[in-house]
Design an enzyme around this catalytic site. Structure first.
Site, PDB file in Angstrom:
ATOM      1  N   HIS A   1      28.964  32.219  48.451  1.00 60.47           N
ATOM      2  CA  HIS A   1      27.673  32.932  48.244  1.00 60.47           C
ATOM      3  C   HIS A   1      26.728  32.459  47.914  1.00 60.47           C
ATOM      4  O   HIS A   1      26.634  32.118  46.453  1.00 60.47           O
ATOM      5  CB  HIS A   1      28.861  33.689  46.955  1.00 60.47           C
TER       6      HIS A   1
ATOM      7  N   SER B   1      25.491  32.552  52.722  1.00 59.23           N
ATOM      8  CA  SER B   1      26.300  32.838  52.344  1.00 59.23           C
ATOM      9  C   SER B   1      28.090  33.059  52.809  1.00 59.23           C
ATOM     10  O   SER B   1      27.288  33.213  54.472  1.00 59.23           O
ATOM     11  CB  SER B   1      25.954  34.267  52.182  1.00 59.23           C
TER      12      SER B   1
ATOM     13  N   SER C   1      26.399  39.243  49.556  1.00 55.56           N
ATOM     14  CA  SER C   1      26.812  38.728  48.273  1.00 55.56           C
ATOM     15  C   SER C   1      25.829  38.124  48.144  1.00 55.56           C
ATOM     16  O   SER C   1      25.257  37.538  46.541  1.00 55.56           O
ATOM     17  CB  SER C   1      27.792  37.644  48.307  1.00 55.56           C
TER      18      SER C   1
ATOM     19  N   ASP D   1      34.120  29.061  51.997  1.00 52.66           N
ATOM     20  CA  ASP D   1      34.503  29.542  51.016  1.00 52.66           C
ATOM     21  C   ASP D   1      35.258  31.346  52.120  1.00 52.66           C
ATOM     22  O   ASP D   1      34.047  31.082  51.944  1.00 52.66           O
ATOM     23  CB  ASP D   1      33.442  30.341  50.159  1.00 52.66           C
TER      24      ASP D   1
ATOM     25  N   GLU E   1      37.111  26.902  48.797  1.00 55.80           N
ATOM     26  CA  GLU E   1      37.333  27.709  47.698  1.00 55.80           C
ATOM     27  C   GLU E   1      37.874  28.678  47.246  1.00 55.80           C
ATOM     28  O   GLU E   1      38.548  28.186  46.311  1.00 55.80           O
ATOM     29  CB  GLU E   1      35.543  28.184  47.348  1.00 55.80           C
TER      30      GLU E   1
ATOM     31  N   ASN F   1      41.217  25.477  45.840  1.00 58.22           N
ATOM     32  CA  ASN F   1      40.968  27.026  44.554  1.00 58.22           C
ATOM     33  C   ASN F   1      42.897  26.704  44.286  1.00 58.22           C
ATOM     34  O   ASN F   1      42.651  27.081  43.268  1.00 58.22           O
ATOM     35  CB  ASN F   1      41.780  27.732  45.995  1.00 58.22           C
TER      36      ASN F   1
ATOM     37  N   LYS G   1      40.098  25.782  38.766  1.00 58.76           N
ATOM     38  CA  LYS G   1      40.119  26.598  39.806  1.00 58.76           C
ATOM     39  C   LYS G   1      40.547  28.258  39.867  1.00 58.76           C
ATOM     40  O   LYS G   1      39.922  29.180  39.122  1.00 58.76           O
ATOM     41  CB  LYS G   1      39.867  26.478  41.649  1.00 58.76           C
TER      42      LYS G   1
ATOM     43  N   ASP H   1      38.905  30.633  37.283  1.00 57.26           N
ATOM     44  CA  ASP H   1      37.676  31.869  38.209  1.00 57.26           C
ATOM     45  C   ASP H   1      38.741  33.048  38.887  1.00 57.26           C
ATOM     46  O   ASP H   1      38.006  34.184  38.783  1.00 57.26           O
ATOM     47  CB  ASP H   1      36.720  31.055  39.515  1.00 57.26           C
ATOM     48  N   ASN H   2      39.429  33.163  39.613  1.00 59.39           N
ATOM     49  CA  ASN H   2      40.749  34.338  40.066  1.00 59.39           C
ATOM     50  C   ASN H   2      40.551  35.050  38.881  1.00 59.39           C
ATOM     51  O   ASN H   2      40.079  36.543  38.753  1.00 59.39           O
ATOM     52  CB  ASN H   2      41.603  33.846  40.851  1.00 59.39           C
TER      53      ASN H   2
ATOM     54  N   CYS I   1      37.029  37.352  37.459  1.00 60.35           N
ATOM     55  CA  CYS I   1      37.315  38.472  37.832  1.00 60.35           C
ATOM     56  C   CYS I   1      37.293  39.389  36.809  1.00 60.35           C
ATOM     57  O   CYS I   1      37.302  40.664  37.044  1.00 60.35           O
ATOM     58  CB  CYS I   1      38.716  38.947  39.131  1.00 60.35           C
TER      59      CYS I   1
ATOM     60  N   HIS J   1      39.186  38.584  49.550  1.00 57.62           N
ATOM     61  CA  HIS J   1      38.731  38.109  50.329  1.00 57.62           C
ATOM     62  C   HIS J   1      37.375  38.855  51.131  1.00 57.62           C
ATOM     63  O   HIS J   1      36.352  38.532  51.668  1.00 57.62           O
ATOM     64  CB  HIS J   1      38.391  36.463  50.737  1.00 57.62           C
TER      65      HIS J   1
ATOM     66  N   HIS K   1      31.396  36.522  39.824  1.00 60.46           N
ATOM     67  CA  HIS K   1      31.633  35.323  38.036  1.00 60.46           C
ATOM     68  C   HIS K   1      30.061  34.694  38.137  1.00 60.46           C
ATOM     69  O   HIS K   1      29.765  34.610  38.054  1.00 60.46           O
ATOM     70  CB  HIS K   1      32.459  34.630  38.627  1.00 60.46           C
TER      71      HIS K   1
ATOM     72  N   SER L   1      34.323  25.823  38.698  1.00 62.08           N
ATOM     73  CA  SER L   1      35.305  25.965  40.073  1.00 62.08           C
ATOM     74  C   SER L   1      33.980  24.876  40.903  1.00 62.08           C
ATOM     75  O   SER L   1      34.451  24.170  42.005  1.00 62.08           O
ATOM     76  CB  SER L   1      34.972  27.058  40.707  1.00 62.08           C
TER      77      SER L   1
ATOM     78  N   GLN M   1      34.649  21.446  42.550  1.00 60.19           N
ATOM     79  CA  GLN M   1      34.227  21.158  44.450  1.00 60.19           C
ATOM     80  C   GLN M   1      33.252  20.391  44.451  1.00 60.19           C
ATOM     81  O   GLN M   1      33.135  19.514  45.402  1.00 60.19           O
ATOM     82  CB  GLN M   1      33.254  22.789  44.548  1.00 60.19           C
TER      83      GLN M   1
HETATM   84  P1  NAI Z   1      47.893  35.471  44.964  1.00 59.34           P
HETATM   85  O1  NAI Z   1      48.017  35.092  46.619  1.00 59.34           O
HETATM   86  O2  NAI Z   1      47.516  34.586  43.908  1.00 59.34           O
HETATM   87  O3  NAI Z   1      47.753  37.329  44.597  1.00 59.34           O
HETATM   88  C1  NAI Z   1      48.082  37.613  45.960  1.00 59.34           C
HETATM   89  C2  NAI Z   1      49.464  38.315  45.608  1.00 59.34           C
HETATM   90  O4  NAI Z   1      49.262  39.707  46.147  1.00 59.34           O
HETATM   91  C3  NAI Z   1      50.451  37.901  45.746  1.00 59.34           C
HETATM   92  O5  NAI Z   1      50.694  37.564  44.220  1.00 59.34           O
HETATM   93  C4  NAI Z   1      51.011  38.270  46.333  1.00 59.34           C
HETATM   94  O6  NAI Z   1      52.589  38.927  46.222  1.00 59.34           O
HETATM   95  C5  NAI Z   1      50.409  40.087  46.516  1.00 59.34           C
HETATM   96  N1  NAI Z   1      50.313  41.191  47.797  1.00 59.34           N
HETATM   97  C6  NAI Z   1      51.083  40.705  49.179  1.00 59.34           C
HETATM   98  N2  NAI Z   1      50.779  41.164  50.044  1.00 59.34           N
HETATM   99  C7  NAI Z   1      50.751  42.404  49.554  1.00 59.34           C
HETATM  100  C8  NAI Z   1      50.917  43.845  49.381  1.00 59.34           C
HETATM  101  N3  NAI Z   1      51.084  43.705  50.781  1.00 59.34           N
HETATM  102  N4  NAI Z   1      50.700  44.840  48.719  1.00 59.34           N
HETATM  103  C9  NAI Z   1      51.185  44.595  47.169  1.00 59.34           C
HETATM  104  N5  NAI Z   1      50.567  43.214  46.792  1.00 59.34           N
HETATM  105  C10 NAI Z   1      50.135  42.162  47.968  1.00 59.34           C
HETATM  106  O7  NAI Z   1      45.749  34.902  46.054  1.00 59.34           O
HETATM  107  P2  NAI Z   1      44.460  35.090  44.631  1.00 59.34           P
HETATM  108  O8  NAI Z   1      44.365  34.003  44.228  1.00 59.34           O
HETATM  109  O9  NAI Z   1      44.740  36.083  43.680  1.00 59.34           O
HETATM  110  O10 NAI Z   1      43.460  36.063  45.430  1.00 59.34           O
HETATM  111  C11 NAI Z   1      43.603  37.161  46.538  1.00 59.34           C
HETATM  112  C12 NAI Z   1      42.190  37.499  47.379  1.00 59.34           C
HETATM  113  O11 NAI Z   1      41.033  37.324  46.909  1.00 59.34           O
HETATM  114  C13 NAI Z   1      41.646  36.517  48.590  1.00 59.34           C
HETATM  115  O12 NAI Z   1      41.419  36.806  49.167  1.00 59.34           O
HETATM  116  C14 NAI Z   1      40.874  35.601  47.736  1.00 59.34           C
HETATM  117  O13 NAI Z   1      40.386  34.678  48.545  1.00 59.34           O
HETATM  118  C15 NAI Z   1      40.012  36.108  47.184  1.00 59.34           C
HETATM  119  N6  NAI Z   1      39.816  35.770  45.470  1.00 59.34           N
HETATM  120  C16 NAI Z   1      38.494  36.491  45.490  1.00 59.34           C
HETATM  121  C17 NAI Z   1      37.810  36.364  44.284  1.00 59.34           C
HETATM  122  C18 NAI Z   1      36.573  37.221  44.057  1.00 59.34           C
HETATM  123  O14 NAI Z   1      35.840  36.549  42.938  1.00 59.34           O
HETATM  124  N7  NAI Z   1      35.737  38.260  45.095  1.00 59.34           N
HETATM  125  C19 NAI Z   1      37.961  35.294  43.414  1.00 59.34           C
HETATM  126  C20 NAI Z   1      39.109  34.606  43.330  1.00 59.34           C
HETATM  127  C21 NAI Z   1      39.877  34.743  45.648  1.00 59.34           C
END
Ligand code: NAI
Length: 482
Positions: A55, A78, A83, A143, A205, A230, A235, A239-240, A244, A350, A403, A411, A415
Site C-alpha cells: 500500500h 501498491s 489503497s 504484502d 507483510e 506478519n 507485527k 498492526d493487525n 485495525c 486482504h 493504519h 511493522s 520489514q
Molecule cells: P487470523 O488468522 O488471525 O484471523 C482470522 C480469523 O478468521 C481466524 O480466527 C479464523 O478462525 C476466522 N475465520 C476463518 N474463516 C471463518 C469463517 N468462515 N467465519 C468466521 N470466522 C472465520 O488472521 P488476521 O491476522 O486477523 O488477518 C485477517 C485478514 O486481514 C487477512 O487477510 C490479513 O491479510 C488481513 N489484514 C488486513 C489488514 C488491514 O489493514 N486491512 C491488516 C492486517 C491483516
C-alpha cells in the site's frame, strides 16, 4: 514508460503536501528512524534492488526512504487498487531533494483507483529493472504476495512451456494475470526464470500472503527464501490488532459518517484483525457480535464479552457487517438480500473475496450507484438499500488512510530488519519460510518505548538465571504466545 520518467503517479503537484505529511510521520515512526541512524554508515542494503508491493501510503513512504537510506535501490507499487495515497506516491517519486519539474525520487507506479489491468501493469513495471543483470530485482518486499505470485507463475509456465489460455480464467483478475503472462512469455523465453534466479528472498507483510508462502513451501514450489514478517509479535499483535482498532472506524466514519454508538455490528473472525475491529466498534458504543469457526477464538470472544453466533441468527437485525477472516465466501448475495435497509457491509481482510460482490451484482433488478469513490449503494427492486464500502476491498485503506504511523513503524522496522537479514545472510536462510529471530522482534518493540514514556524494568542477573534467560533477552521461548 518514458525513460525520462520512470514512474507513474496521479499528480506530481501533490508532492509538497505529501512531503509535509511524510515529515510529520517520521516523528511518529521512531523504529524506522533509529534504524536509519544505526545503519547509516554500514549501508547493509547497498547492492539490494528491492521491488516493493505494499500500500503506497505516507507510512510506506517512510519505509521506502529508509530502505534507500540503507543503500537499496527501490521500485514500488501498491498492493491494492484503492489503497494508494496520491500525495504520498507523488512525494516518493519526486524525492526529498527533487521538484515536480525535476523528479529525483524512487520509481513508484501507483495511484488511487487503478483498474485491474493497470494494477498488474504497475506490478510488472516495478519488477522490470533498468541496469540489472536479469532485468529484475534481487529482493521482494511483498504484502499479500501478488508480486511473489506473478514471479512464481511466470517460472511455472516457462517450465511447462506454455501459459494457459485466457479462456480458462476463473475470474476477471485471473484473466488479467494470464494476459500479462501470455504477453511476456514467448516461445522458449526464460524471462521469469532468469528474473527469479537472482532473487535472494522475499519478506511478506500480511497473514494472507504468509499463508500463500507456506502453501508453496508445502508443495515444493517456493523458489527463494521468505521471511514471514506478519508473525513477528511486533507485527501481527500490533498492526493487525491496534492498527485495525484505529483504522476500521476511521474507514466507516469517512465513508458514511453514521453514528456507530447503539448500532449492532457483526465482526466475522476473531483473529488479530477481528480482535482490533471488535474493540474499535465497542469503543464507539456499538453492540458487537462475533462469528468464528475456531473454538479457541470463539471462546476468547465470549470471554471478552461479545456474543458469538452465526450470521443466520443476526443477518436481518444488525446494522454493520465487517469481514476480517482472510477466508472466502463469508457474506453471500443471499445473506445481503436479508439485511436491513441501509445496512453497511465492508471487508478489512486482504482480498476482496470475503464478500460475494459478483453475486450481489447479479441480483435481479439491483441498481448500483456511486455516492462517492469507494462508497456505493445497492438498491433492491423493493427499495431496500445496502451501503457497500470499497467494493468489498479492504476498507480501512480504501475509505481511509490505513493504519497510523506509530503502529506501522513497528511493522516496517520488522520489514527493514527482515530485508537486511535475507540480503546480508543468504547462507543462513536456505529456501524456506522463516520468522524474524526473537531478539530482532524484541529490538523493534524496544525502539518504540521511549516515545511512549515507557520505563522498562531491568532483570537482575540472579532473576535472569532464575527464569533461564539472558539479562538482555530474548525473554520468551519461541512457543510463548503473548
Ligand atoms: P487470523 O488468522 O488471525 O484471523 C482470522 C480469523 O478468521 C481466524 O480466527 C479464523 O478462525 C476466522 N475465520 C476463518 N474463516 C471463518 C469463517 N468462515 N467465519 C468466521 N470466522 C472465520 O488472521 P488476521 O491476522 O486477523 O488477518 C485477517 C485478514 O486481514 C487477512 O487477510 C490479513 O491479510 C488481513 N489484514 C488486513 C489488514 C488491514 O489493514 N486491512 C491488516 C492486517 C491483516
Amino acid at each position: 514508460v518514458d525513460s525520462r520518467q520512470d514512474f507513474k503517479v496521479a499528480d506530481l503537484s501533490l508532492a509538497a503536501f505529501g512531503r509535509k505529511e511524510i515529515t510529520l510521520a517520521e516523528h511518529e515512526m521512531p523504529g524506522l528512524m533509529s534504524i536509519r541512524k544505526e545503519f547509516a554508515a554500514a549501508q547493509p542494503l547497498a547492492g539490494a534492488r528491492i521491488m516493493g508491493s505494499l500500500h503506497m501510503t505516507v507510512q510506506t513512504a517512510v519505509l521506502i526512504e529508509t530502505l534507500v537510506a540503507l543503500g537499496a535501490e527501490v521500485r514500488w507499487v501498491s498492493c491494492n487498487i484503492f489503497s494508494t495515497q496520491d500525495h504520498a506516491a507523488a512525494a516518493v517519486a519526486v524525492g526529498p531533494h527533487g521538484t515536480p519539474e525535476n523528479p529525483q525520487g524512487v520509481p513508484v507506479f501507483a495511484w488511487k483507483g487503478e483498474t485491474l489491468e493497470e494494477y498488474w501493469w504497475c506490478t510488472e513495471q516495478a519488477l522490470t529493472w533498468p541496469n540489472s543483470p536479469t532485468g529484475g530485482p534481487n529482493m521482494i518486499l511483498d504484502d499479500g504476495g501478488d508480486a511473489t505470485l506473478l514471479v512464481h507463475k511466470g517460472v511455472q509456465y516457462e517450465k511447462e512451456g506454455k501459459v494457459p489460455s485466457v479462456d480458462t480464467a476463473e475470474n476477471e483478475e485471473h484473466r488479467v494475470i494470464l494476459e500479462l503472462l501470455n504477453r511476456t512469455i514467448t516461445d522458449g523465453s526464460q524471462k521469469w526464470t532468469q528474473l527469479a534466479s537472482e532473487i535472494r528472498g522475499v519478506t511478506e507483510e500480511t497473514t494472507t500472503g504468509v499463508h500463500r508462502l507456506y502453501e508453496m513451501q508445502r508443495d515444493g514450489e517456493l523458489l527463494f527464501p521468505a521471511i514471514n514478517v506478519n508473525d513477528a509479535v511486533t507485527k501481527s499483535k500490533f498492526d493487525n490488532k491496534y492498527g485495525c482498532r484505529h483504522s476500521l472506524i476511521d474507514g466507516i466514519n469517512r465513508a458514511t459518517d453514521v453514528l456507530i454508538g447503539g448500532k449492532t455490528a457483526v465482526v466475522f473472525g476473531y483473529g488479530d484483525v477481528g480482535k482490533g475491529c471488535a474493540e474499535s466498534l465497542r469503543g464507539q458504543g456499538a453492540r458487537v457480535i462475533v462469528t468464528e469457526i475456531d473454538p479457541i477464538c470463539a471462546l476468547q470472544a465470549a470471554m471478552d464479552g461479545y456474543q458469538v453466533t452465526t450470521l443466520d441468527e443476526v443477518v436481518d437485525k444488525a446494522d454493520i457487517f465487517i469481514t476480517t477472516t482472510g477466508n472466502k465466501d463469508i457474506i453471500m448475495a443471499s445473506d445481503m438480500a436479508k439485511m436491513k435497509h441501509q445496512a453497511i457491509v465492508g471487508n478489512i481482510g486482504h482480498f476482496d473475496n470475503e464478500i460475494d460482490m459478483a453475486g450481489l451484482a447479479k441480483t435481479p433488478g439491483i441498481v448500483k450507484d456511486e455516492v462517492k469513490p469507494q462508497v456505493h449503494t445497492w438498491t433492491y427492486p423493493d427499495g431496500k438499500v445496502l451501503i457497500v464500502l470499497s467494493e468489498g476491498r479492504l476498507l480501512n485503506l480504501g475509505n481511509a488512510t490505513g493504519h497510523p504511523s506509530f503502529v506501522m513503524s513497528n511493522s516496517f522496522a520488522d520489514q527493514t530488519l527482515a530485508q537486511i537479514e535475507l540480503f546480508t545472510k543468504p547462507d543462513e536462510y536456505p529456501t524456506g519460510v522463516y520468522t524474524l529471530p526473537k531478539h530482532l522482534d524484541e529490538k523493534v518493540a524496544r525502539l518504540h518505548l521511549d516515545a511512549l514514556g515507557v520505563k522498562l524494568t531491568t532483570l537482575s542477573p540472579e532473576q535472569a538465571a532464575y527464569i533461564g534467560v539472558e539479562v538482555e533477552g530474548p525473554y520468551k521461548s519461541d512457543h510463548y504466545r503473548y
